[in-house]
Design a protein around this motif. Structure first.
Motif, PDB file in Angstrom:
ATOM      1  N   UNK A  24     -23.831   3.494  -0.500  1.00  0.00           N
ATOM      2  CA  UNK A  24     -22.878   2.430  -0.760  1.00  0.00           C
ATOM      3  C   UNK A  24     -21.964   2.875  -1.899  1.00  0.00           C
ATOM      4  N   UNK A  25     -20.677   2.719  -1.684  1.00  0.00           N
ATOM      5  CA  UNK A  25     -19.692   3.085  -2.700  1.00  0.00           C
ATOM      6  C   UNK A  25     -19.422   1.875  -3.588  1.00  0.00           C
ATOM      7  N   UNK A  26     -19.107   2.125  -4.861  1.00  0.00           N
ATOM      8  CA  UNK A  26     -18.884   1.032  -5.815  1.00  0.00           C
ATOM      9  C   UNK A  26     -17.542   1.189  -6.514  1.00  0.00           C
ATOM     10  N   UNK A  27     -16.869   0.063  -6.694  1.00  0.00           N
ATOM     11  CA  UNK A  27     -15.638   0.014  -7.474  1.00  0.00           C
ATOM     12  C   UNK A  27     -15.648  -1.275  -8.282  1.00  0.00           C
ATOM     13  N   UNK A  28     -15.198  -1.187  -9.521  1.00  0.00           N
ATOM     14  CA  UNK A  28     -15.208  -2.393 -10.361  1.00  0.00           C
ATOM     15  C   UNK A  28     -14.224  -3.441  -9.860  1.00  0.00           C
ATOM     16  N   UNK A  29     -13.048  -2.994  -9.422  1.00  0.00           N
ATOM     17  CA  UNK A  29     -12.055  -3.920  -8.872  1.00  0.00           C
ATOM     18  C   UNK A  29     -11.576  -3.372  -7.538  1.00  0.00           C
ATOM     19  N   UNK A  30     -11.727  -4.181  -6.487  1.00  0.00           N
ATOM     20  CA  UNK A  30     -11.203  -3.810  -5.173  1.00  0.00           C
ATOM     21  C   UNK A  30     -10.117  -4.805  -4.796  1.00  0.00           C
ATOM     22  N   UNK A  31      -9.006  -4.261  -4.310  1.00  0.00           N
ATOM     23  CA  UNK A  31      -7.885  -5.073  -3.853  1.00  0.00           C
ATOM     24  C   UNK A  31      -7.688  -4.773  -2.372  1.00  0.00           C
ATOM     25  N   UNK A  32      -7.666  -5.815  -1.563  1.00  0.00           N
ATOM     26  CA  UNK A  32      -7.427  -5.657  -0.132  1.00  0.00           C
ATOM     27  C   UNK A  32      -5.958  -5.972   0.132  1.00  0.00           C
ATOM     28  N   UNK A  33      -5.212  -4.990   0.636  1.00  0.00           N
ATOM     29  CA  UNK A  33      -3.805  -5.179   0.959  1.00  0.00           C
ATOM     30  C   UNK A  33      -2.900  -4.438  -0.006  1.00  0.00           C
ATOM     31  N   UNK A  34      -1.935  -3.691   0.544  1.00  0.00           N
ATOM     32  CA  UNK A  34      -1.060  -2.904  -0.326  1.00  0.00           C
ATOM     33  C   UNK A  34       0.415  -3.198  -0.108  1.00  0.00           C
ATOM     34  N   UNK A  35       0.723  -4.468   0.136  1.00  0.00           N
ATOM     35  CA  UNK A  35       2.124  -4.854   0.172  1.00  0.00           C
ATOM     36  C   UNK A  35       2.548  -5.101  -1.276  1.00  0.00           C
ATOM     37  N   UNK A  36       3.614  -5.834  -1.489  1.00  0.00           N
ATOM     38  CA  UNK A  36       4.146  -6.031  -2.843  1.00  0.00           C
ATOM     39  C   UNK A  36       3.090  -6.585  -3.804  1.00  0.00           C
TER      40      UNK A  36
END
Length: 161
Positions: A1-13
Motif C-alpha cells: 500500500x502506498x502512502x501520501x500525506x495529502x492526496x488530491x483527486x483531479x488536476x483541473x484548475x
C-alpha cells in the motif's frame, strides 16, 4: 500500500491550484495529485484560440505543465482513476488499465472539476454534442468541426464565443 500525506483527486484548475498551495504551506509533506486523463493544464478555450489563429496547436496553450508541477515537489499520477474512496480506512482504490492499487492518505481533497453534460438539458449527452473540457475532447471536436458544413454553438461564454 502506498502512502501520501495529502492526496488530491483531479488536476483541473482547482486541483492544480490546491496542490501548489498545499506544497507552499506544507513543504515537507508528500502531495500526490491523481488524474484520470493523460495530460494536465489544458485550457478549454484553446479550440476557440486555435480557430481565431491566436495559437497554432491545441496543446500549445496550457496553464501548467508536468515539469513545472514536478519542480514544485508535487507528485503527479496520470491515467489513473480513483474507483473507490474508503473514508474510514483513509484509503483509495486507484485503477490504471487492469491494475488496481491502494493508496493511503492522511488528508484527501476532491477536485474533480465540472462536467459539460447536464441533467437539465435533454440531449446534452448525445454523441453529436461536442465539448472542449479536455485536450482529447478538444482534438475530437476540432476534427468534427473541420469536416462539418454547419455547426451550432450553444453558450455565449468564453469557450462558446
Amino acid at each position: 500500500m502506498k502512502h501520501s500525506e495529502i492526496i488530491i483527486i483531479g488536476s483541473s484548475f482547482a486541483g492544480i491550484s490546491c496542490a501548489l498551495m498545499a506544497k507552499q504551506l506544507y513543504p515537507n509533506k508528500h502531495i500526490l495529485l491523481i488524474e484520470k486523463e493523460s495530460t494536465i493544464g489544458h485550457i478549454p478555450s484553446s479550440l476557440n484560440m486555435l480557430l481565431k489563429q491566436q495559437i497554432n496547436e491545441l496543446s500549445e496553450k496550457t496553464f501548467i505543465n508536468e515539469d513545472t508541477l514536478k519542480e514544485s515537489g508535487v507528485e503527479l499520477l496520470l491515467n489513473k482513476e480513483v474507483t473507490d474512496i474508503h473514508s474510514m480506512a483513509k484509503t483509495l482504490s486507484v485503477k490504471s488499465g487492469t491494475i488496481e492499487e491502494i493508496y493511503q492518505y492522511d488528508r484527501l481533497i476532491l477536485a474533480m472539476g465540472s462536467s459539460s453534460a447536464s441533467e437539465r438539458i435533454s440531449g446534452s449527452n448525445h454523441k453529436q454534442v461536442l465539448t472542449t473540457k479536455t485536450l482529447e475532447a478538444s482534438i475530437n471536436t476540432l476534427k468534427k468541426v473541420e469536416k462539418s458544413e454547419r455547426i451550432l454553438i450553444a453558450g455565449g461564454g468564453q469557450i462558446g464565443l
